[in-house]
Design an enzyme around this catalytic site. Structure first.
Site: not given
Ligand code: ARG
Length: 649
Positions: A166, A169, A172
């Protein structure tokens, strides 16, 4: 011990026979501790009030225009009608002191100014002697500050924690930056810190990913760019899965309609069953089931994805000066731990059955906590279940005294539920040792390639931009040995400083132009300030080579620093150890950053008044000592933040 000896000797020359030290203060490490203790002692004598009350009333000022220490008369907690009158009495009764220049009263506030000569002679050599550890107080993490042999306290900082396949983003990114900072901070405070990355690497979606890799994966791409490739695969297979889901919904509706009209729906039913049995969703479910059962082939493929991703993450983290001691993750939480937690929850009547699922009703503690599912109807675990079990596993492994979760404020509820459940399970101390350090969102983060997906893309884009900015000054650019590397460091500083500038909880706009500017309070500006100080040292050593053999801490005659700008700079340097302690309380990177900007502003006001090149030798040495101390302090602060100070740019 050595530092205390030096300090004692120095204070004796000033007529102070004993180092003033209130309990739990570190006068040899922190000039403000020394001054607070000294002033508290004198005030206690002159007013008759216990120094335990006086000491905490003495505060470091925010602006140097208000002196160095201030005290609100009311903070002495005396029954007095007129606080202004009281403040005046305190000031009038304050005795002569070799360390205090003057005492001024403003309304009910008493302000103390430090004498500049003693301050300079105490602070500048102390910075030069402590060097790369100036300001760091490594007693904070000791189990017993009076007996280091009892060892250090243990801390886990869990941060970054991205999800495999994933996008990495903004949440993070912030967790990485703030967590890295906290780990450095507690390290420097003497804690035994374990840096942990808790990967999102478990769940049915990893079954989806494996099915997708079978269809769309490429071995070559996987090795070349695991994170990007797995993401691409995941996007493709998710689209198929969604399409199937939509189709099923559609079929169900049509079947219902046909049945209502008493028509034959068997063809459509067959089609529906076909998807239900062979679609991505079912295949993924079966695949994930094989993973949970420990089936070697299924686990092997998944492990490869994980290992390759970690390898790649490590490289990116290294760019940010971050390394981990433990790559843990949701997949690592053992079934036994979850079963055990389930048993405890059941026995302590923390959990209950609700339509086949197991839930914990937290509304009895607080409405806001709601009801949390800890086991789905089909028996599978959830994100929360894994977190509950992980706490005990981590305690078993590390025996931590404190654990910090650095996670976005979107997960406030999740962590509040986690901590409350631990408490309800009877793990009161464990729950109390855990804390959530949260933060707000980044708005408008995108790169030229579109929405930012991966950390590397973000860093690349900012580095390119920084490289462009550097090239606008051709003459300077040509002197930089490794312009690409420098641009990368500057870009990273730009991103990090913008992230750490405000309070953590605030959202901010990802503003490429602003963060890469050399003006204003930006990363490049801090780097520039550091590089400029390095260049001063280079210039002096070029002109007077023998300075390299001089110990500035002892040889420089600091009484030659008389300019108010120089003294203001010393006052800033004196504050750093106290800022450090305060940062442990706020856990805010902005506490350090705001200070560093104050320091660099004091520096830029000094350059015109305290020139080095062209001044007398003794003056030159004194000023060089001051600038070297400033460079060291700036450098130490930048490293706590996780920045790599550059020497040229
Ligand atoms: N992987 C999670 C996410 O991206 C963050 C994990 C936070 N840590 C935890 N122990 N729950 O949302």
């Amino acid at each position: 011990a050595k530092a205390v000896e030096t300090l004692t000797a120095k204070l004796q020359t000033l007529g102070i026979n004993e180092v003033p030290a209130e309990p739990n203060t570190y006068p040899a490490l922190n000039p403000f501790d020394l001054y607070r203790s000294h002033v508290a002692g004198l005030l206690s004598k002159s007013t008759g009030i216990d120094s335990k009350i006086v000491y905490p009333a003495l505060q470091r000022t925010v602006k140097t225009e208000h002196g160095d220490l201030q005290m609100a008369a009311a903070a002495l907690r005396q029954k007095r009608k007129d606080m202004k009158e009281f403040a005046k009495e305190i000031a009038d009764g304050f005795p002569e002191s070799p360390l205090i220049e003057k005492v001024v009263v403003m309304d009910a506030l008493v302000m103390f100014w430090f004498k500049s000569q003693p301050l300079t002679s105490l602070v500048v050599p102390a910075v030069l002697k402590s060097g790369a550890s100036y300001g760091f107080n490594n007693f904070q993490g000791l189990r017993d500050p009076s007996d280091p042999s009892k060892g250090r306290k243990k801390m886990i900082v869990e941060f970054s924690s991205p999800n495999i396949a994933k996008p990495f983003h903004a949440g993070h990114l912030r967790s990485t930056i703030i967590g890295g900072f906290l780990a450095n901070l507690y390290d420097a405070a003497g804690w035994d810190v374990t840096r942990m990355n808790y990967l999102g690497d478990w769940g049915k979606q990893y079954g989806v990913l494996a099915i997708g890799f079978d269809l769309y994966g490429s071995e070559e791409e996987l090795v070349k760019n695991p994170i990007g490739h797995l993401y691409d695969v995941y996007v493709k297979i998710s689209a198929v899965s969604k399409e199937e889901g939509d189709k099923m919904k559609d079929l169900k509706q049509k079947i219902d309609e046909l049945k209502k009209e008493d028509k034959d729906a068997s063809e459509l039913e067959k089609e529906l069953q076909q998807i239900a049995d062979n679609g991505v969703d079912e295949k993924a479910r079966q695949y994930f089931k094989r993973m949970t059962e420990g089936e070697p082939v299924a686990l092997g493929i998944w492990r490869r994805f994980r290992d390759l991703s970690i390898e790649k993450y490590k490289k990116t983290y290294a760019r940010l000066n971050i390394r981990y001691d433990d790559y843990s993750g949701e997949s690592q939480v053992k079934d036994e731990s979850m079963d055990h937690a389930a048993k405890v929850m059941e026995e302590k009547k923390v959990s209950e059955n609700s339509e086949g699922a197991i839930i914990v009703d937290l509304t009895k503690y607080s409405k806001k906590l709601g009801k949390a599912v800890v086991r789905k109807k089909d028996g599978t675990s959830l994100y929360l279940t894994r977190d509950i079990a992980a706490v005990s596993e981590r305690f078993e492994k590390y025996k931590f005294d404190k654990m910090i979760y650095v996670v976005a404020s979107q997960q406030d509820l999740h962590l509040a539920q986690l901590f409350k459940i631990l408490e309800a399970m009877g793990y009161k101390e464990l729950a109390a040792a855990c804390s959530h350090v949260n933060f707000g969102m980044v708005l408008g983060m995108s790169t030229r390639r579109g929405t930012a997906k991966f950390l590397d893309d973000i860093l690349e884009t900012v580095a390119e931009k920084m490289h462009d900015v550097m090239r606008t000054n051709q003459a300077k650019y040509e002197q930089v040995a490794e312009p690409e590397k420098t641009a990368d460091v500057l870009g990273i500083s730009a991103v990090m400083v913008q992230d750490m500038k405000g309070k953590r909880i605030n959202n901010y706009n990802f503003d490429m132009d602003r963060m890469t500017s050399f003006e204003g309070d930006t990363g490049p500006y801090l780097q520039y300030a550091h590089a400029r100080l390095c260049s001063i040292t280079r210039k002096v050593t070029a002109a007077v080579p023998e300075v390299t053999d001089i110990d500035l801490a002892t040889a420089a005659d600091l009484t030659l620093i008389t300019e108010s700008q120089g003294i203001d700079l010393v006052r800033q340097l004196a504050a750093w150890p106290d800022i450090f302690i305060n940062t442990l309380k706020t856990q805010e990177p902005t506490t350090v950053l705001t200070y560093l900007f104050k320091l660099t502003h004091a520096l830029s006001s000094s350059y015109d008044h305290l020139q080095i090149v062209g001044s007398e030798r003794e003056t030159m040495l004194a000023r060089l000592a001051l600038y070297t101390a400033a460079r060291q302090t700036l450098n130490n602060g930048m490293r706590i933040l996780g920045l790599s100070p550059v020497e040229r740019m």
